[in-house]
Write a protein that holds these residues in place. Structure first.
Motif, PDB file in Angstrom:
ATOM      1  N   PRO A 317       0.804  -1.227   0.000  1.00 32.46           N
ATOM      2  CA  PRO A 317       0.000   0.000   0.000  1.00 32.46           C
ATOM      3  C   PRO A 317       0.833   1.272   0.000  1.00 32.46           C
ATOM      4  O   PRO A 317       0.465   2.263  -0.621  1.00 32.46           O
ATOM      5  CB  PRO A 317      -0.816  -0.109   1.300  1.00 32.46           C
ATOM      6  CG  PRO A 317      -0.306  -1.284   2.045  1.00 32.46           C
ATOM      7  CD  PRO A 317       0.486  -2.117   1.114  1.00 32.46           C
ATOM      8  N   GLY A 318       2.001   1.254   0.634  1.00 33.73           N
ATOM      9  CA  GLY A 318       2.767   2.490   0.780  1.00 33.73           C
ATOM     10  C   GLY A 318       3.723   2.777  -0.357  1.00 33.73           C
ATOM     11  O   GLY A 318       4.473   3.741  -0.309  1.00 33.73           O
ATOM     12  N   ILE A 319       3.726   1.931  -1.366  1.00 35.47           N
ATOM     13  CA  ILE A 319       4.722   2.107  -2.421  1.00 35.47           C
ATOM     14  C   ILE A 319       4.080   2.726  -3.659  1.00 35.47           C
ATOM     15  O   ILE A 319       3.038   2.274  -4.124  1.00 35.47           O
ATOM     16  CB  ILE A 319       5.383   0.767  -2.777  1.00 35.47           C
ATOM     17  CG1 ILE A 319       6.126   0.246  -1.553  1.00 35.47           C
ATOM     18  CG2 ILE A 319       6.339   0.941  -3.948  1.00 35.47           C
ATOM     19  CD1 ILE A 319       6.852  -1.041  -1.791  1.00 35.47           C
ATOM     20  N   THR A 320       4.722   3.799  -4.151  1.00 38.97           N
ATOM     21  CA  THR A 320       4.175   4.528  -5.297  1.00 38.97           C
ATOM     22  C   THR A 320       5.199   4.541  -6.425  1.00 38.97           C
ATOM     23  O   THR A 320       6.341   4.098  -6.251  1.00 38.97           O
ATOM     24  CB  THR A 320       3.904   5.996  -4.908  1.00 38.97           C
ATOM     25  OG1 THR A 320       5.186   6.604  -4.642  1.00 38.97           O
ATOM     26  CG2 THR A 320       3.035   6.071  -3.666  1.00 38.97           C
ATOM     27  N   MET A 321       4.819   5.109  -7.558  1.00 42.47           N
ATOM     28  CA  MET A 321       5.744   5.235  -8.678  1.00 42.47           C
ATOM     29  C   MET A 321       7.025   5.942  -8.253  1.00 42.47           C
ATOM     30  O   MET A 321       8.098   5.628  -8.745  1.00 42.47           O
ATOM     31  CB  MET A 321       5.089   6.023  -9.823  1.00 42.47           C
ATOM     32  CG  MET A 321       4.055   5.241 -10.608  1.00 42.47           C
ATOM     33  SD  MET A 321       4.724   3.731 -11.355  1.00 42.47           S
ATOM     34  CE  MET A 321       5.853   4.455 -12.555  1.00 42.47           C
ATOM     35  N   GLU A 322       6.901   6.888  -7.291  1.00 40.59           N
ATOM     36  CA  GLU A 322       8.112   7.625  -6.883  1.00 40.59           C
ATOM     37  C   GLU A 322       9.100   6.675  -6.220  1.00 40.59           C
ATOM     38  O   GLU A 322      10.300   6.853  -6.267  1.00 40.59           O
ATOM     39  CB  GLU A 322       7.765   8.747  -5.900  1.00 40.59           C
ATOM     40  CG  GLU A 322       7.095   9.956  -6.557  1.00 40.59           C
ATOM     41  CD  GLU A 322       5.740   9.580  -7.143  1.00 40.59           C
ATOM     42  OE1 GLU A 322       4.929   8.992  -6.404  1.00 40.59           O
ATOM     43  OE2 GLU A 322       5.534   9.786  -8.363  1.00 40.59           O
ATOM     44  N   ASP A 323       8.550   5.671  -5.538  1.00 42.23           N
ATOM     45  CA  ASP A 323       9.422   4.843  -4.699  1.00 42.23           C
ATOM     46  C   ASP A 323      10.082   3.709  -5.463  1.00 42.23           C
ATOM     47  O   ASP A 323      11.130   3.218  -5.067  1.00 42.23           O
ATOM     48  CB  ASP A 323       8.608   4.196  -3.571  1.00 42.23           C
ATOM     49  CG  ASP A 323       7.862   5.239  -2.769  1.00 42.23           C
ATOM     50  OD1 ASP A 323       8.494   6.243  -2.406  1.00 42.23           O
ATOM     51  OD2 ASP A 323       6.661   5.057  -2.550  1.00 42.23           O
ATOM     52  N   ILE A 324       9.432   3.281  -6.562  1.00 45.80           N
ATOM     53  CA  ILE A 324       9.804   1.970  -7.082  1.00 45.80           C
ATOM     54  C   ILE A 324      11.299   1.828  -7.307  1.00 45.80           C
ATOM     55  O   ILE A 324      11.876   0.809  -6.979  1.00 45.80           O
ATOM     56  CB  ILE A 324       9.035   1.628  -8.370  1.00 45.80           C
ATOM     57  CG1 ILE A 324       9.240   2.690  -9.416  1.00 45.80           C
ATOM     58  CG2 ILE A 324       7.576   1.404  -8.071  1.00 45.80           C
ATOM     59  CD1 ILE A 324       8.591   2.340 -10.754  1.00 45.80           C
ATOM     60  N   ASN A 325      11.916   2.879  -7.835  1.00 48.35           N
ATOM     61  CA  ASN A 325      13.340   2.697  -8.128  1.00 48.35           C
ATOM     62  C   ASN A 325      14.130   2.390  -6.874  1.00 48.35           C
ATOM     63  O   ASN A 325      15.214   1.834  -6.927  1.00 48.35           O
ATOM     64  CB  ASN A 325      13.898   3.944  -8.812  1.00 48.35           C
ATOM     65  CG  ASN A 325      13.266   4.110 -10.175  1.00 48.35           C
ATOM     66  OD1 ASN A 325      13.094   3.131 -10.893  1.00 48.35           O
ATOM     67  ND2 ASN A 325      12.880   5.322 -10.507  1.00 48.35           N
ATOM     68  N   GLN A 326      13.569   2.778  -5.731  1.00 44.32           N
ATOM     69  CA  GLN A 326      14.265   2.490  -4.482  1.00 44.32           C
ATOM     70  C   GLN A 326      14.318   0.990  -4.210  1.00 44.32           C
ATOM     71  O   GLN A 326      15.135   0.531  -3.449  1.00 44.32           O
ATOM     72  CB  GLN A 326      13.519   3.145  -3.321  1.00 44.32           C
ATOM     73  CG  GLN A 326      13.323   4.620  -3.539  1.00 44.32           C
ATOM     74  CD  GLN A 326      13.931   5.431  -2.418  1.00 44.32           C
ATOM     75  OE1 GLN A 326      14.581   4.880  -1.540  1.00 44.32           O
ATOM     76  NE2 GLN A 326      13.745   6.729  -2.461  1.00 44.32           N
ATOM     77  N   TYR A 327      13.374   0.266  -4.790  1.00 39.96           N
ATOM     78  CA  TYR A 327      13.260  -1.141  -4.387  1.00 39.96           C
ATOM     79  C   TYR A 327      13.728  -2.099  -5.469  1.00 39.96           C
ATOM     80  O   TYR A 327      13.852  -3.274  -5.234  1.00 39.96           O
ATOM     81  CB  TYR A 327      11.815  -1.445  -4.003  1.00 39.96           C
ATOM     82  CG  TYR A 327      11.374  -0.623  -2.830  1.00 39.96           C
ATOM     83  CD1 TYR A 327      11.857  -0.909  -1.556  1.00 39.96           C
ATOM     84  CD2 TYR A 327      10.535   0.463  -3.003  1.00 39.96           C
ATOM     85  CE1 TYR A 327      11.478  -0.140  -0.470  1.00 39.96           C
ATOM     86  CE2 TYR A 327      10.157   1.235  -1.913  1.00 39.96           C
ATOM     87  CZ  TYR A 327      10.629   0.930  -0.654  1.00 39.96           C
ATOM     88  OH  TYR A 327      10.266   1.689   0.419  1.00 39.96           O
ATOM     89  N   VAL A 328      13.932  -1.580  -6.676  1.00 37.94           N
ATOM     90  CA  VAL A 328      14.371  -2.492  -7.733  1.00 37.94           C
ATOM     91  C   VAL A 328      15.839  -2.812  -7.515  1.00 37.94           C
ATOM     92  O   VAL A 328      16.673  -1.920  -7.508  1.00 37.94           O
ATOM     93  CB  VAL A 328      14.153  -1.871  -9.120  1.00 37.94           C
ATOM     94  CG1 VAL A 328      14.669  -2.837 -10.184  1.00 37.94           C
ATOM     95  CG2 VAL A 328      12.680  -1.601  -9.342  1.00 37.94           C
TER      96      VAL A 328
END
Lengths: 329, 329, 329, 329
Positions: A317-328
């Protein structure tokens, strides 16, 4: 033209062991609306086709189980167009969330099917490598952070040739231990036409047969076998060499201009002939050859990013398009 | 039957951009002995074909430069049959030694061509990874040990798409610095027929065109461009999808039984038709698709072992079949 | 305190073969301003230290050649903080552009040093893998597109143990063929302190010694040896085990509270003792052990993204922060 | 000397979180024969140490469960000495067969523990990659061939940080599905001394704690948790940086020559001091640093070959030293 239809209808193709894993392609092969509903949405740079198979009859005709099949298509999928990819990630995440209908505390298991030693079959393992895994952090993360993520596990069990175990057995064993509320299975598929390769992402709520793409059909992963809903995500990454040869033969018969009688004559004889040609062309590899584009390695990596990002956004729920690069990775 | 012959002669194939890198296959396409001598030796489980192109006319007909082409063939090459592989290693090493005619203190540079990101094109880099490299040990090894090895360097420069530099430029730059007496270049090739894939090792004293297999033709690596003799070792690991489609069309025209006149009629029209079909079949990938067997990854690793072992034995005087396992990575 | 200073001064450390590749660390070891100027800028989440060595005396004291050394430092470098990484990419690109002073049509060769088989030494090859290579497209791209990119080549030659050739020889051979106007060399370094590992990016206009980090010192890559300016970019990814042992011994002598006389006594004897201890502790690996954090693999991939993005932006006029994701692997 | 013994006894080491996974090393730390029997066999180029812990008291003293621990040691393990490796393979296979006592139709599951993204922790996955997997061939192989192989499965589940699932849960789930008669678990271990790294293979019938080597302790894999016997095979591939620092401090206190009183004084104070130094030395990585030799990648590949070969010979009745190369790649 009936001739043509008959010739290019699904049956003889299946007779030759020609297969497609794509609902949209199967759809192309059968007449409209008998138990099948199709709806197409066109965005700037991709289209979304929703095929619903709602009767047993439609399922039989399509050679696929009843359920909802979404197909995201864009030439740009196989190119390096981040802007388009981001739009598709958002759309896939949105549709995945709707298909999944996850309750607040529901947990997810992401399964990467396929063989990491065969580049075009490595999509599933590569997606799993990029999934934000959180199930083991349950009691270690601060609560406010835990609220932004859903308990998620991920595994690539490896194909039966590597483990000696049916992929379904492994996944069922794990599901019975960790009891996820949803399984998301990612796999590489086989397409009928080159233009589908690496340009199409299919999502379905009907589960999946491991190895139906590059490998051989196996025990299904679906709600019936696993006891929990299974959403399958797949990308056609190869065309079987047999399919290419078969379609070339079809094409020839359609194109080489002969009189009606000559065509009829040719047709009357050609089934076993074509079988013989098919076998000769593929000697000594039979069904074990596939066709793939040269840049497959880079394309598979990008497709894995897109699908992994879409899943990360859809489940957490807390992950958005802004965040994704942080997790890839 | 003349028709048939014409149809399967090399010219129209080249017209369609259909290519083979194998001298034995080129040989199949042209009438016997005009400037070309062929000699076949049959061992228990492999055959050795020696094709010598000794006139300009033969070179033109074969579409290959004058020189000696050795082809080692065995179905078992693509299987896991160590006993057979060891016999082939000994034979390849023996022929390589004869072709190389290295003086006592001569030094060698092994070049691994191809793209390590594309499994069937990674043969060259995988061979280089297994070469016993000794050039840098010259003054550090005890003399008695140095006598058992020849100064040998090895490099995989990477394809032009990775480096931005012609492979030939990189190798020429290095050759001008380290002045080897012989360059051995290893590359993956494209075959005309599936039965050649991973069953054939070709060795020639005529040099090589990087990327003529999976990639595109480039500046040659040969005695003329590098100033030192170049022995090329290659294995066909793919068939171009275009080749498969073309050969399927050929087959169809030969097999669909029509009267002479009908065939004549069909033929008169079919060249541009077939070109159109070819393009349509391959859309949108044109010449950038290849066909490869599923187990390519494991097979390429074994082929790399075989070729690297043969090179290690051929160049290093003190290395025998007993030792090779000691030196393979 | 003189005692302590002497003990932690550069000389005995060098006597023990203890080495640092970082100008900022070397700086810590010598008294202020004799031929060395230091300037520190602090940003929100990173600091930029500019060390200028402007006299031979300073160079001797620092054990490093005259020139400009920039150090970008942030704890977040080794974490997965894209926002911070993007700010550092912009800053590194800006400083790199200033250091390079490239003319409009100048061309660049990016060299990835290090051994791709040793994770913490694979930084250079991983950066090269992510560089936008354009030199080979010169005449194929449309002019308006060509104006946005600079002719750029990139290669990872592999370490001498892999090729048998001095890295310097390979690069010099290539430079003499393609005549770049600038060489950018990327390498993994050895740090003195753990807190530097994967938290520091060093950039210098003085060239680099391949393998000075994880491997052994070799022929330098600099303007003198290559004939073109060389900018070196490096990240400390390991600490030599010898360094850890040496510093532990230092610490003990400082901390174990003894009387002045006892310390003096201990010191008088301890140099050869410490050498003996050092050797015993490291048996049987001597200088060939390094210390690395467990998550090194993921961190190296992120650092490679950061450095490759900074280089892509600095060398290609048309590439901005918005574009970089389009070009990374 | 009592002082020295006290200092180097297991307790303070454990107080500092210093750990060894090796029974032979634990043995070094405690006085002889209280509930522990040791027997050493010396071969030409390796030694085999059999430690039997047969009382609860001995188990407590050793900090290890009751059972049989075999240790194969040779400096040549980390070198490229095929002759020695083959002798060790035979010996390991023989002891493994005795420890396993498999019935004729018993089936085996080989589990590769550890993280394939961390080279020194990838031993288990690399062994699994080389296991001859046959369980899925049961009904497809000709009977005479099936008699030469035992139903064997193999899997590398990946560490909890990758999957979000306890390794034990995954394995238990699979065991409950496929009901093997024996589990063989392979893992990388942490050693106390460098000379153990990559020179020691430990085999025990007591099961294993995944990640006790490079990672953190987790749920055990043993007969109690899985319901089937578990044989663990492990190789120490790293030393924790904390261990190196701790042992260096120990050494210093022993070596810096002081009077008895001074030593006593130093000792009285040094425990918390040493704890502080330990923490300072490792900042900011605490327990997450390890020490490993540079050539770890090549050594791990050879060790994986040795262990996989030994397992293949031990479990498959028809496989001998002559065959192994046929199955390993």
């Amino acid at each position: 033209m009936k001739k043509k239809k008959k010739r290019s209808s699904a049956e003889p193709a299946q007779f030759f062991g020609i297969r497609t894993d794509l609902a949209v392609e199967a759809k192309e092969l059968i007449p409209q609306d008998d138990g099948v509903r199709t709806e197409v949405t066109t965005e700037d740079d991709f289209t979304l086709t929703k095929v619903q198979i709602y009767t047993e009859d439609g399922a039989k005709k399509m050679g696929k189980p009843k359920g909802t099949y979404l197909t995201f298509e864009s030439e740009k999928l196989k190119e390096n167009d981040t802007a388009c990819h981001n739009r598709m990630i958002e759309s896939i995440a949105k549709e995945l969330r709707e298909l999944a209908k996850l309750k607040e505390n529901a947990s997810v298991l992401v399964v990467g099917l396929g063989n990491w030693n065969i580049t075009p079959d490595a999509l599933g393992p590569k997606v799993v490598h990029r999934i934000l895994v959180t199930r083991h952090l349950k009691n270690t993360l601060p609560k406010e952070l835990m609220d932004t993520v859903r308990p998620t596990a991920a595994i690539s069990p490896g194909v039966m040739g590597i483990t000696g175990i049916e992929t379904g057995e492994i996944i069922k064993g794990i599901v019975e231990k960790i009891h996820p509320d949803l399984v998301i299975a990612v796999d590489a598929l086989a397409a009928r036409k080159f233009r589908r390769i690496n340009t199409t992402i299919q999502m379905a709520d009907t589960g999946v047969c491991p190895g139906s793409g590059v490998g051989n059909k196996r025990m299904s992963l679906d709600e019936e076998t696993l006891g929990v809903p299974v959403i399958a995500l797949g990308v056609p990454t190869v065309v079987d060499a047999a399919t290419l040869v078969y379609d070339t033969m079809e094409k020839m018969l359609e194109e080489v201009s002969l009189t009606e009688e000559e065509q009829a004559e040719a047709l009357r004889q050609d089934q076993q002939k074509r079988q013989a040609i098919l076998e000769e062309m593929l000697t000594p590899y039979a069904q074990n050859m596939f066709v793939t584009p040269k840049e497959v390695d880079a394309v598979i990596n990008r497709l894995a990013d897109i699908i992994a990002n879409a899943i990360n956004i859809a489940v957490h729920p807390g992950i958005t398009m802004e965040d994704i690069n942080q997790y890839v990775f």
